[in-house]
Scaffold this motif. Structure first.
Motif, PDB file in Angstrom:
ATOM      1  N   GLN A 237       3.305   7.918  -2.970  1.00 45.28           N
ATOM      2  CA  GLN A 237       4.511   8.617  -2.528  1.00 45.28           C
ATOM      3  C   GLN A 237       4.185   9.605  -1.400  1.00 45.28           C
ATOM      4  OE1 GLN A 237       8.001   8.490  -3.991  1.00 45.28           O
ATOM      5  NE2 GLN A 237       8.115   9.255  -1.893  1.00 45.28           N
ATOM      6  N   LYS A 238       3.108  10.305  -1.578  1.00 47.41           N
ATOM      7  CA  LYS A 238       2.696  11.296  -0.582  1.00 47.41           C
ATOM      8  C   LYS A 238       2.433  10.610   0.766  1.00 47.41           C
ATOM      9  CE  LYS A 238      -0.776  14.860  -0.106  1.00 47.41           C
ATOM     10  NZ  LYS A 238      -2.207  14.912  -0.286  1.00 47.41           N
ATOM     11  N   PHE A 270      11.006   3.599  -1.711  1.00 44.23           N
ATOM     12  CA  PHE A 270      10.405   2.452  -1.020  1.00 44.23           C
ATOM     13  C   PHE A 270      10.182   1.298  -1.988  1.00 44.23           C
ATOM     14  CE2 PHE A 270       6.110   3.226  -2.694  1.00 44.23           C
ATOM     15  CZ  PHE A 270       6.177   4.574  -3.010  1.00 44.23           C
ATOM     16  N   GLY A 271       9.955   0.097  -1.437  1.00 48.13           N
ATOM     17  CA  GLY A 271       9.767  -1.105  -2.255  1.00 48.13           C
ATOM     18  C   GLY A 271       8.336  -1.221  -2.747  1.00 48.13           C
ATOM     19  N   GLN A 272       8.117  -2.180  -3.641  1.00 48.52           N
ATOM     20  CA  GLN A 272       6.768  -2.412  -4.182  1.00 48.52           C
ATOM     21  C   GLN A 272       6.031  -3.475  -3.377  1.00 48.52           C
ATOM     22  OE1 GLN A 272       4.845  -1.157  -6.862  1.00 48.52           O
ATOM     23  NE2 GLN A 272       6.298   0.535  -6.649  1.00 48.52           N
ATOM     24  N   PRO A 273       4.768  -3.255  -3.111  1.00 50.99           N
ATOM     25  CA  PRO A 273       3.967  -4.313  -2.472  1.00 50.99           C
ATOM     26  C   PRO A 273       3.856  -5.529  -3.392  1.00 50.99           C
ATOM     27  CG  PRO A 273       2.709  -2.243  -2.657  1.00 50.99           C
ATOM     28  CD  PRO A 273       3.974  -2.062  -3.420  1.00 50.99           C
ATOM     29  N   ASP A 274       3.393  -6.614  -2.858  1.00 49.11           N
ATOM     30  CA  ASP A 274       3.200  -7.839  -3.627  1.00 49.11           C
ATOM     31  C   ASP A 274       1.889  -7.733  -4.417  1.00 49.11           C
ATOM     32  OD1 ASP A 274       2.612 -10.345  -4.581  1.00 49.11           O
ATOM     33  OD2 ASP A 274       3.040 -11.396  -2.690  1.00 49.11           O
ATOM     34  N   TRP A 275       2.011  -7.362  -5.699  1.00 44.89           N
ATOM     35  CA  TRP A 275       0.803  -7.094  -6.491  1.00 44.89           C
ATOM     36  C   TRP A 275       0.019  -8.363  -6.810  1.00 44.89           C
ATOM     37  CZ3 TRP A 275      -1.067  -2.691  -5.779  1.00 44.89           C
ATOM     38  CH2 TRP A 275      -0.239  -1.577  -5.615  1.00 44.89           C
ATOM     39  N   ASP A 276       0.683  -9.512  -6.756  1.00 46.40           N
ATOM     40  CA  ASP A 276      -0.059 -10.761  -6.962  1.00 46.40           C
ATOM     41  C   ASP A 276      -1.014 -10.993  -5.793  1.00 46.40           C
ATOM     42  OD1 ASP A 276       1.179 -11.236  -9.357  1.00 46.40           O
ATOM     43  OD2 ASP A 276       2.830 -12.373  -8.453  1.00 46.40           O
ATOM     44  N   GLU A 277      -0.516 -10.681  -4.590  1.00 49.21           N
ATOM     45  CA  GLU A 277      -1.386 -10.808  -3.417  1.00 49.21           C
ATOM     46  C   GLU A 277      -2.583  -9.864  -3.561  1.00 49.21           C
ATOM     47  OE1 GLU A 277       0.438 -10.551   0.549  1.00 49.21           O
ATOM     48  OE2 GLU A 277      -1.242  -9.276   1.167  1.00 49.21           O
TER      49      GLU A 277
END
Ligand SMILES: [Fe+2]
Ligand SMILES: [Fe+2]
Lengths: 334, 128
Positions: A237-238, A270-277
């Motif tokens: 977040q920071k 904000f959105g979440q990154p693709d954690w599977d990637e």
């Protein structure tokens, strides 16, 4: 280092040692190498510091890729200095790690055999020169968010390395941002190159903070030990809050449709990154994993004869001419 | 993301690194053997500027003293951090004790009379 036993102590029992350790942590005091520490603390630190060191060392490669093709002597000198700093960061951290009881040889071996990992960010390729700027701005920027709280980490040698490193990181971030500013003042093509680069690196940069807190149960123990000072989500977040005004000043956007100011929270959503990637890249299936490790292995193996030669030279003692130049007191009673 | 995503810390500095199922190498002995023994460890001390003591800044490996000095310059003084460097082989250093709060230092703990604040002097006596 040898230690003189003062002869006053009788060996204290484990419970008393654990109590002293906990007291030191609670006082916000530092743990030093020869203090007693719980095995779990030692292991967690070795994993964290070793892999931090590996990240610095592997981190030289994506940017090193552009040293020979930097567009001006000025940019080449800056990039060389930056990459050299990363080598230095790796060395500070390997030294800190060695105080915990692992050897440099072991650490090198665990990196090139893939037993220990490094940050996933360095498994992405640097496709354009703008990537040098984006890495300085966003990747070193994210590293600063991670590293500043670590200056107060509970293990003395780790904290001291982080203080040195943090002093140098601000040059890294500023040179990157300035490079992008310069390109943004250039042609349409250059501006497009910057935006394309930022689009590619934004999500991997967010992944640098690790999975969301509810997927990181170890965080609590590390925070209790004072190894870790903030959670993954707090740091992420920071970083987003810091980066948004910088992107606006630069004239670029981030590729996240959910990114907007939330006045109620006083933070950006904000959105979440693709954690599977992320998991794939960490596991070794990223675009450059094999190449990075192979390059490090080759550098290590190609350097073997240099290390052997230096060892042989040291074993042989000073050369005859050198010895002759020494003051006479070195040559005995004369 | 399931169990797989667990136990990554952000604080691998330049990005998240796994903390679970990663070997540490602890307890396996230092030197891996083979044709190349590890170079000795040196401790590095730097004098920041004239008038200051040399201060310990870190350590490094080198084949000999001269290489240790050159490496120390490259690693620890890239930005004018020093005007003088000492390198000392770590195995040549004798340390006080295995524990930083050893009774070795107890003798100075109870001698408050060694400190100026121990003595009460009337406030109106000048220059004390
Ligand atoms: Fe770094
Ligand atoms: Fe950096």
């Amino acid at each position: 280092m040898t230690a003189i036993d003062s002869g006053v102590t009788s060996a204290p029992d484990e419970a008393a040692l654990a109590h002293d350790f906990q007291e030191t942590i609670s006082r916000n005091d530092r743990i030093e190498p020869r203090d007693w520490m719980p095995e779990g603390y030692r292991k967690t630190l070795v994993r964290q510091v070793a892999q931090h060191a590996h990240s610095e060392i592997i981190g030289m490669q994506p940017e090193g890729n552009w040293i020979g093709r930097a567009p001006s002597l000025r940019r080449k000198a800056i990039l060389l200095a930056k990459v050299q700093d990363e080598a230095g960061h790796g060395l500070y951290l390997y030294s800190a790690c060695e105080t915990l009881g692992v050897s440099r040889q072991q650490l090198t071996e665990m990196l090139i055999s893939g037993k220990q990992k490094y940050s996933s960010i360095f498994n992405y390729p640097t496709l354009s020169f703008a990537d040098v700027g984006t890495i300085g701005w966003l990747v070193d920027g994210a590293a600063i968010c991670n590293q500043v709280p670590l200056c107060r980490t509970s293990y003395g040698p780790y904290g001291r390395s982080m203080i040195r490193i943090c002093k140098e990181e601000s040059f890294h971030q500023r040179q990157g941002y300035e490079l992008l500013m310069t390109m943004m003042r250039g042609t349409d093509e250059q501006r497009a190159m910057v935006q394309e680069s930022v689009d590619r690196f934004w999500w991997p940069a967010l992944m640098m903070f690790g999975p969301p807190d509810n997927d990181s149960p170890n965080t609590a123990q590390s925070m209790e030990w004072g190894i870790k000072r903030n959670t993954n989500d707090e740091l992420r977040q920071k970083f987003v809050d810091m980066s948004m005004p910088q992107a606006e000043a630069l004239g670029v956007t981030f590729p996240d449709p959910e990114l907007r100011w939330n006045a109620e929270r006083g933070h950006y959503d904000f959105g979440q990154p693709d954690w599977d990637e992320f998991m794939q890249v960490v596991k070794g299936n990223g675009p450059c994993n094999a190449q990075r490790i192979e390059h490090r292995r080759r550098a290590h193996e190609d350097g073997a004869w240099v290390r052997a030669a230096a060892t042989a030279y040291a074993a042989r003692g000073p050369l005859v001419e050198e010895a002759a130049q020494r003051p006479s007191r070195d040559r005995g009673a004369a | 993301m399931g169990d797989e995503g667990r136990d990554y810390t952000a604080e691998g500095g330049h990005g998240a690194v796994p903390l679970k199922d990663v070997p540490t190498g602890l307890g396996q002995g230092g030197d891996l053997g083979g044709p190349q023994p590890e170079w000795p460890l040196y401790e590095v001390f730097v004098r920041g500027k004239r008038g200051l003591n040399h201060v310990h800044v870190g350590s490094l490996h080198a084949a000999d003293d001269r290489m240790a000095l050159l490496h120390a310059r490259d690693v620890y003084t890239r930005r004018n951090e020093g005007v003088s460097i000492w390198v000392v082989r770590a195995d040549a250093i004798t340390a006080s004790s295995p524990d930083e709060k050893d009774p070795m230092f107890a003798p100075s703990g109870d001698k408050v009379y060694r400190h100026p604040t121990f003595y009460e002097i009337p406030a109106d006596v000048p220059h004390m």
